[in-house]
Design an enzyme around this catalytic site. Structure first.
Site, PDB file in Angstrom:
ATOM      1  N   ARG A 259      41.368  35.116  36.940  1.00 52.73           N
ATOM      2  CA  ARG A 259      41.033  36.475  36.477  1.00 52.73           C
ATOM      3  C   ARG A 259      39.529  36.607  36.323  1.00 52.73           C
ATOM      4  NH1 ARG A 259      44.612  39.569  37.471  1.00 52.73           N
ATOM      5  NH2 ARG A 259      46.188  38.546  36.189  1.00 52.73           N
TER       6      ARG A 259
ATOM      7  N   ARG B 137      45.059  34.754  47.391  1.00 48.89           N
ATOM      8  CA  ARG B 137      44.356  34.440  46.134  1.00 48.89           C
ATOM      9  C   ARG B 137      45.040  33.345  45.325  1.00 48.89           C
ATOM     10  NH1 ARG B 137      45.206  39.309  42.076  1.00 48.89           N
ATOM     11  NH2 ARG B 137      43.646  38.055  41.038  1.00 48.89           N
TER      12      ARG B 137
ATOM     13  N   HIS C 171      37.692  42.004  45.449  1.00 45.55           N
ATOM     14  CA  HIS C 171      37.952  42.705  44.177  1.00 45.55           C
ATOM     15  C   HIS C 171      36.949  42.239  43.102  1.00 45.55           C
ATOM     16  CE1 HIS C 171      40.168  43.758  40.540  1.00 45.55           C
ATOM     17  NE2 HIS C 171      41.196  44.209  41.198  1.00 45.55           N
TER      18      HIS C 171
ATOM     19  N   GLU D 227      35.221  47.370  43.892  1.00 46.74           N
ATOM     20  CA  GLU D 227      35.912  46.561  44.893  1.00 46.74           C
ATOM     21  C   GLU D 227      35.748  47.185  46.282  1.00 46.74           C
ATOM     22  OE1 GLU D 227      39.124  46.767  41.363  1.00 46.74           O
ATOM     23  OE2 GLU D 227      39.956  46.467  43.361  1.00 46.74           O
TER      24      GLU D 227
HETATM   25  O1  TA6 Z   1      42.068  47.071  41.410  1.00 48.68           O
HETATM   26  C1  TA6 Z   1      42.591  47.501  40.175  1.00 48.68           C
HETATM   27  C2  TA6 Z   1      43.861  46.715  39.887  1.00 48.68           C
HETATM   28  O2  TA6 Z   1      44.822  46.928  40.875  1.00 48.68           O
HETATM   29  C3  TA6 Z   1      44.366  47.085  38.504  1.00 48.68           C
HETATM   30  O3  TA6 Z   1      45.468  47.960  38.587  1.00 48.68           O
HETATM   31  C4  TA6 Z   1      44.725  45.734  37.875  1.00 48.68           C
HETATM   32  O4  TA6 Z   1      46.029  45.339  38.256  1.00 48.68           O
HETATM   33  C5  TA6 Z   1      43.688  44.850  38.522  1.00 48.68           C
HETATM   34  O5  TA6 Z   1      43.594  45.311  39.877  1.00 48.68           O
HETATM   35  C6  TA6 Z   1      44.031  43.386  38.449  1.00 48.68           C
HETATM   36  O6  TA6 Z   1      43.187  42.773  39.386  1.00 48.68           O
HETATM   37  P1  TA6 Z   1      43.215  41.191  39.588  1.00 48.68           P
HETATM   38  O7  TA6 Z   1      42.511  40.973  40.894  1.00 48.68           O
HETATM   39  O8  TA6 Z   1      42.500  40.582  38.452  1.00 48.68           O
HETATM   40  O9  TA6 Z   1      44.669  40.811  39.646  1.00 48.68           O
END
Ligand code: TA6
Length: 278
Positions: A57, A80, A148, A250
């Site tokens: 994360r 990932r 992202h 992103e």
């Molecule tokens: O890009 C936004 C999102 O889709 C949010 O809805 C939330 O789920 C986030 O990504 C989580 O991103 P991660 O890459 O940390 O799993």
């Protein structure tokens, strides 16, 4: 170059004359990039897991070959949560370091086995990332790709994002309502989760607290996603209190801009991150 990182997962640690960086083989996940004399450029959740099969994360999740949730499968694709291979590292004459990662064939992902995928990270006074996918199958493949990136900011309350004015976006905090971006400098003052379609240009994150502007140059990306969970407890591995020190901007091709990759064709998503004092 490879050392045991958090959870014992192997990571590459890179030091150049301008910066340091670290990239885990797990997800080919860039978890750190910091220019000398500056705060880290990337945000990492203090509660992130570093466990096989679970996403890291923060940093730069490589969302591939899909973006977003998928019933019964891992959100944002399996790349990932897969251990990539570090195929090559090289240093240029000026001291920039390049690492080439390759997504290995995954027996349980047979449907994707002919999608040859590599991720190239170049560390210098900038951070450049290229996600390259080639369709070696006999039919077209539908894919989404997205880097992202979680950016580290001093205080989200004094951050604005530039480059989105005039773009249409889907507001995921409002049932995906289609809206138009009116801000030249977009402030973030509540939970924000937006897909800005048809935004191929550079973005800028202006951070008045850290007194720096982060520039996101990109190519091969039609969409920009902007996300900050604010105080909503969305995930066990993200403390909502940390929303003050992050924003995701992103770069990729998602939803209606997903890619239909024809047989034998290659697609390149390239993002370069840099920062300048305000
Ligand atoms: O890009 C936004 C999102 O889709 C949010 O809805 C939330 O789920 C986030 O990504 C989580 O991103 P991660 O890459 O940390 O799993």
């Amino acid at each position: 170059m490879l050392v045991a990182g958090n959870g014992g997962l192997p990571k590459a640690v890179v030091t150049t004359r301008w910066s340091t960086a670290e990239i885990y083989l797990h997800g080919a996940h860039v978890t750190g990039f910091q220019k000398t004399g500056e705060p880290p450029l990337l945000f990492m959740s203090a509660k992130s897991a570093f466990v096989v099969g679970k996403p890291i994360r923060g940093g730069v999740p490589v969302c591939f070959p899909w973006f977003g949730p998928r019933d019964g499968d891992v959100a944002h694709g399996f790349a990932r949560v897969t251990k990539w291979e570090l195929v090559k590292t090289s240093a240029a004459a000026d001291g920039a370091v390049t690492l080439n990662f390759r997504l290995p064939e995954i027996p349980e992902r047979a449907a994707w086995k002919n999608l040859q995928t590599e991720f190239i990270v170049t560390v210098s006074d900038k951070l450049t990332m290229e996600l390259i996918a080639t369709n070696d199958s006999s039919t077209a493949m539908e894919i989404e790709n997205c880097l992202h990136t979680y950016f580290h900011v001093g205080d989200i309350g004094v951050v604005t994002i530039r480059g989105l004015k005039g773009a249409q976006f889907l507001d995921k905090t409002d049932n995906g309502a289609r809206k138009l971006e009116a801000h030249d400098a977009l402030p973030i003052a509540a939970e924000t989760n937006r897909v800005y379609h048809d935004t191929p240009g550079a973005m800028e994150i202006v951070d008045a607290k850290f007194r720096r502007a982060i520039r996101v140059e990109k190519s091969g990306s039609r969409d920009t996603v902007v996300w900050n969970p604010w105080t909503t407890q969305l995930m066990a591995d993200f403390d909502p209190a940390e929303h003050k020190n992050m924003v995701c901007v992103e770069s990729g091709n998602v939803g209606r801009n997903r890619i239909s990759l024809a047989q034998g064709k290659t697609v390149v998503l390239k993002v370069t991150l840099d920062s300048k004092p305000l």
